[in-house]
Structures are given as structure tokens and as C-alpha cells.
Design a protein around this motif. Sequence first.
Motif, PDB file in Angstrom:
ATOM      1  N   ARG A 184       0.864  76.157  -0.787  1.00 18.64           N
ATOM      2  CA  ARG A 184       0.297  75.935  -2.123  1.00 18.64           C
ATOM      3  C   ARG A 184       0.614  77.066  -3.084  1.00 18.64           C
ATOM      4  NH1 ARG A 184      -5.625  72.955  -1.413  1.00 18.64           N
ATOM      5  NH2 ARG A 184      -4.810  71.061  -0.399  1.00 18.64           N
ATOM      6  N   PRO A 185       0.435  78.350  -2.688  1.00 18.02           N
ATOM      7  CA  PRO A 185       0.813  79.438  -3.608  1.00 18.02           C
ATOM      8  C   PRO A 185       2.289  79.384  -4.003  1.00 18.02           C
ATOM      9  CG  PRO A 185      -0.547  80.289  -1.839  1.00 18.02           C
ATOM     10  CD  PRO A 185      -0.235  78.873  -1.484  1.00 18.02           C
ATOM     11  N   ALA A 186       3.158  79.028  -3.061  1.00 17.11           N
ATOM     12  CA  ALA A 186       4.590  78.952  -3.369  1.00 17.11           C
ATOM     13  C   ALA A 186       4.866  77.843  -4.371  1.00 17.11           C
ATOM     14  CB  ALA A 186       5.394  78.724  -2.090  1.00 17.11           C
ATOM     15  N   GLN A 187       4.230  76.688  -4.176  1.00 17.45           N
ATOM     16  CA  GLN A 187       4.416  75.580  -5.109  1.00 17.45           C
ATOM     17  C   GLN A 187       3.887  75.943  -6.491  1.00 17.45           C
ATOM     18  OE1 GLN A 187       2.694  71.901  -3.795  1.00 17.45           O
ATOM     19  NE2 GLN A 187       3.852  70.679  -5.259  1.00 17.45           N
ATOM     20  N   ALA A 188       2.729  76.591  -6.538  1.00 20.39           N
ATOM     21  CA  ALA A 188       2.143  76.984  -7.818  1.00 20.39           C
ATOM     22  C   ALA A 188       3.012  78.008  -8.537  1.00 20.39           C
ATOM     23  CB  ALA A 188       0.746  77.544  -7.598  1.00 20.39           C
ATOM     24  N   ALA A 189       3.709  78.838  -7.767  1.00 21.87           N
ATOM     25  CA  ALA A 189       4.562  79.874  -8.356  1.00 21.87           C
ATOM     26  C   ALA A 189       5.969  79.372  -8.650  1.00 21.87           C
ATOM     27  CB  ALA A 189       4.635  81.086  -7.421  1.00 21.87           C
ATOM     28  N   GLY A 190       6.224  78.079  -8.429  1.00 18.90           N
ATOM     29  CA  GLY A 190       7.553  77.525  -8.674  1.00 18.90           C
ATOM     30  C   GLY A 190       8.558  77.907  -7.610  1.00 18.90           C
ATOM     31  N   LEU A 191       8.088  78.085  -6.373  1.00 23.61           N
ATOM     32  CA  LEU A 191       8.961  78.527  -5.289  1.00 23.61           C
ATOM     33  C   LEU A 191       9.056  77.485  -4.178  1.00 23.61           C
ATOM     34  CD1 LEU A 191       7.626  82.195  -4.987  1.00 23.61           C
ATOM     35  CD2 LEU A 191       9.590  81.392  -6.296  1.00 23.61           C
ATOM     36  N   ALA A 192       8.903  76.209  -4.544  1.00 18.81           N
ATOM     37  CA  ALA A 192       8.867  75.146  -3.539  1.00 18.81           C
ATOM     38  C   ALA A 192      10.173  75.048  -2.754  1.00 18.81           C
ATOM     39  CB  ALA A 192       8.555  73.816  -4.208  1.00 18.81           C
ATOM     40  N   ALA A 193      11.316  75.206  -3.419  1.00 16.66           N
ATOM     41  CA  ALA A 193      12.608  75.086  -2.727  1.00 16.66           C
ATOM     42  C   ALA A 193      12.790  76.202  -1.713  1.00 16.66           C
ATOM     43  CB  ALA A 193      13.754  75.096  -3.736  1.00 16.66           C
ATOM     44  N   LEU A 194      12.363  77.408  -2.072  1.00 19.28           N
ATOM     45  CA  LEU A 194      12.436  78.538  -1.150  1.00 19.28           C
ATOM     46  C   LEU A 194      11.518  78.319   0.046  1.00 19.28           C
ATOM     47  CD1 LEU A 194      13.242  81.358  -0.294  1.00 19.28           C
ATOM     48  CD2 LEU A 194      11.588  82.281  -1.922  1.00 19.28           C
ATOM     49  N   GLN A 195      10.312  77.847  -0.209  1.00 13.22           N
ATOM     50  CA  GLN A 195       9.365  77.567   0.863  1.00 13.22           C
ATOM     51  C   GLN A 195       9.921  76.509   1.801  1.00 13.22           C
ATOM     52  OE1 GLN A 195       6.482  79.034   1.496  1.00 13.22           O
ATOM     53  NE2 GLN A 195       5.604  77.673   3.049  1.00 13.22           N
ATOM     54  N   GLN A 196      10.548  75.469   1.234  1.00  8.88           N
ATOM     55  CA  GLN A 196      11.110  74.399   2.055  1.00  8.88           C
ATOM     56  C   GLN A 196      12.222  74.925   2.952  1.00  8.88           C
ATOM     57  OE1 GLN A 196      13.319  71.271   0.006  1.00  8.88           O
ATOM     58  NE2 GLN A 196      12.504  69.752   1.419  1.00  8.88           N
ATOM     59  N   PHE A 197      13.065  75.790   2.407  1.00 10.35           N
ATOM     60  CA  PHE A 197      14.133  76.394   3.209  1.00 10.35           C
ATOM     61  C   PHE A 197      13.548  77.148   4.398  1.00 10.35           C
ATOM     62  CE2 PHE A 197      16.155  80.507   4.069  1.00 10.35           C
ATOM     63  CZ  PHE A 197      17.324  80.080   4.657  1.00 10.35           C
ATOM     64  N   LEU A 198      12.529  77.971   4.142  1.00 14.50           N
ATOM     65  CA  LEU A 198      11.931  78.766   5.211  1.00 14.50           C
ATOM     66  C   LEU A 198      11.271  77.864   6.258  1.00 14.50           C
ATOM     67  CD1 LEU A 198      10.346  81.584   3.027  1.00 14.50           C
ATOM     68  CD2 LEU A 198      12.333  81.801   4.541  1.00 14.50           C
ATOM     69  N   GLU A 199      10.542  76.869   5.804  1.00 16.71           N
ATOM     70  CA  GLU A 199       9.849  75.985   6.750  1.00 16.71           C
ATOM     71  C   GLU A 199      10.842  75.188   7.594  1.00 16.71           C
ATOM     72  OE1 GLU A 199       6.436  73.757   5.893  1.00 16.71           O
ATOM     73  OE2 GLU A 199       5.641  75.163   4.420  1.00 16.71           O
ATOM     74  N   ARG A 200      11.922  74.721   6.968  1.00 14.85           N
ATOM     75  CA  ARG A 200      12.929  73.975   7.728  1.00 14.85           C
ATOM     76  C   ARG A 200      13.572  74.854   8.798  1.00 14.85           C
ATOM     77  NH1 ARG A 200      17.571  70.771   5.233  1.00 14.85           N
ATOM     78  NH2 ARG A 200      17.644  70.162   7.410  1.00 14.85           N
ATOM     79  N   GLY A 201      13.883  76.088   8.415  1.00 17.51           N
ATOM     80  CA  GLY A 201      14.483  77.012   9.374  1.00 17.51           C
ATOM     81  C   GLY A 201      13.557  77.325  10.526  1.00 17.51           C
ATOM     82  N   PHE A 202      12.286  77.584  10.208  1.00 11.51           N
ATOM     83  CA  PHE A 202      11.320  77.898  11.254  1.00 11.51           C
ATOM     84  C   PHE A 202      11.090  76.696  12.163  1.00 11.51           C
ATOM     85  CE2 PHE A 202      10.910  81.742   9.151  1.00 11.51           C
ATOM     86  CZ  PHE A 202       9.961  82.572   9.747  1.00 11.51           C
ATOM     87  N   ALA A 203      11.006  75.494  11.576  1.00 15.25           N
ATOM     88  CA  ALA A 203      10.798  74.297  12.380  1.00 15.25           C
ATOM     89  C   ALA A 203      11.983  74.044  13.306  1.00 15.25           C
ATOM     90  CB  ALA A 203      10.567  73.095  11.473  1.00 15.25           C
ATOM     91  N   ALA A 204      13.211  74.209  12.768  1.00 12.12           N
ATOM     92  CA  ALA A 204      14.417  73.946  13.561  1.00 12.12           C
ATOM     93  C   ALA A 204      14.524  74.893  14.744  1.00 12.12           C
ATOM     94  CB  ALA A 204      15.654  74.057  12.676  1.00 12.12           C
ATOM     95  N   PHE A 205      14.264  76.171  14.498  1.00  9.84           N
ATOM     96  CA  PHE A 205      14.430  77.153  15.568  1.00  9.84           C
ATOM     97  C   PHE A 205      13.182  77.297  16.428  1.00  9.84           C
ATOM     98  CE2 PHE A 205      18.227  78.018  13.333  1.00  9.84           C
ATOM     99  CZ  PHE A 205      19.076  78.635  14.238  1.00  9.84           C
ATOM    100  N   GLY A 206      12.028  76.895  15.883  1.00  7.48           N
ATOM    101  CA  GLY A 206      10.815  76.950  16.683  1.00  7.48           C
ATOM    102  C   GLY A 206      10.847  75.994  17.855  1.00  7.48           C
ATOM    103  N   GLY A 207      11.531  74.871  17.692  1.00  5.62           N
ATOM    104  CA  GLY A 207      11.626  73.898  18.771  1.00  5.62           C
ATOM    105  C   GLY A 207      12.862  74.062  19.630  1.00  5.62           C
TER     106      GLY A 207
END
Length: 246
Positions: free
Chosen positions: A180-203
Motif C-alpha cells: 500500500r505505501p508503494a502504491q500510494a507513493a507511485g511505486l507500484a511497478a517497482l513493488q511488482q518487480f520485487l514481488e515477482r522476483g521474490f515469488a519466483a525465487f522463493g519457490g
Amino acid sequence: MNDPLHAADRIRAQLSTVSALRVQAAGDGLGAAVSAVKHWQGLRFRATYTDVLAHPVQGSAARFFLDELYGDHDFAERDAQFGRIAGALERLFPEAVAELAVDLAEMHALTESLDHTMASHWLAIGDSEPNTRRYARAWRLTGRRDARMRQLAVVQHMGAELQRLTRSKSLLMALKMMRRPAQAAGLAALQQFLERGFAAFGGLGDARPFLATITQREQRWINVLFDDDLPTCCAALDAELCATRP
């Protein structure tokens, strides 16, 4: 990161390079040629990693690299977000994430620089030659083997960092709390990149076999594209691409 200001400077410098290349490509009429080069690189990547992309465990990590590092996408918004928060990266995101941002910025700049130069040769060669030969010739005229090797090294470092960071439950929780803070700060694309990377390598479990496959296959193609005679190189490209066609 022990030196966040240095990291911020590095990120800004790399993104400035990317921005300048985009402006130059538009001015030189290279936009379509850059897209063509990226398209062919994407085709080659998919052909080289058909088995990995279809793998139930490694597939997500392969798709992450393909989409986020080699894809023919418009990354302008994500770049702008990185640029805006470069100086406050460790305040807005967990400290350990900063090095990933540096890696991404460097990989992005390296790729854009190589693609821009390749596109100029691609355009000069023209469409009278088959695309595989056109691609191989543009690659060789571009040269810069050291930059190709650096790309591979950065990918390896990114993968190793993602593997290491996904083991931290507190970091994963902190990243989720940033949505939510990332989306509010206009950083949704950056957050998505990080989450995708963590999800891909976490599994992924142990990432070393996956990263070893990337190194082995990319090193092979670097050697083929630089060292084999042109007919042999083109035949190898054709064989690779044909193997994935229905």
C-alpha cells in the motif's frame, strides 16, 4: 548496503544512460530496429530455455528473467520510479533490497546500450538477408564481448541475491507490508518487480542448478555468436529456433 548514496548515484547514472539511448533511438529512427532486436533475442531465449520455462519449479524464475530483463516491454514507468526513489531507497524499502535495484539498473543500461548498437547495424544490414544471419552479423559488428559477459555476471548476482533474500521471513513480511505505501507513493511497478522476483525465487529451493543452467547456455551462445564461422552460427540459430516451432 553500506553506501546508499553511492548506490543511488549508480542507479541514477545507469537510468540516465537508458533515457539518453531512448531519446537518441527516437531521433535516429531506430525504434523499430531496437524492438526487432529485442524480439529476436526473446525468441532465442525462449528457444534456449523451452525445457526450463516448462519446468514446474524453475519455470517461474525463467519467466521472471525473460520478462523483467530481456522482454520487449516499455520499462519507462518502472525506470522513472527507480529514479525517483534512488536517494531514499533504503528508507522506502528494506535495506537488503538496494543491491537488487543497483543490479537491475546496471543490467538495464547494459542491455539498452547493446541493443541500441545492434539496432543500428540491424538497420544498416537491411531486410535482404535472412533474420538469423542479420541478427548474427549485427551481434558481431556490435562486439563488446566484455559487456555480454558482464550481463551474465549481473544476472548471476541478481539470482544469488534473490535466493539469499527470500530466505528471510522478516524481509518477505516487510515487502508485503510495502504494497500500500508503494502504491500510494507511485511505486507500484517497482513493488511488482520485487514481488515477482521474490515469488519466483522463493519457490525455487536451491537456485544453484537453475543459475548454472543459465550460465552454461548463455556462455555457449556468446561463444557461438562471437567465435563460430558465420554459416555455422546461423545454422545453430536456425536449429535452435526451429526446434520450438510447431
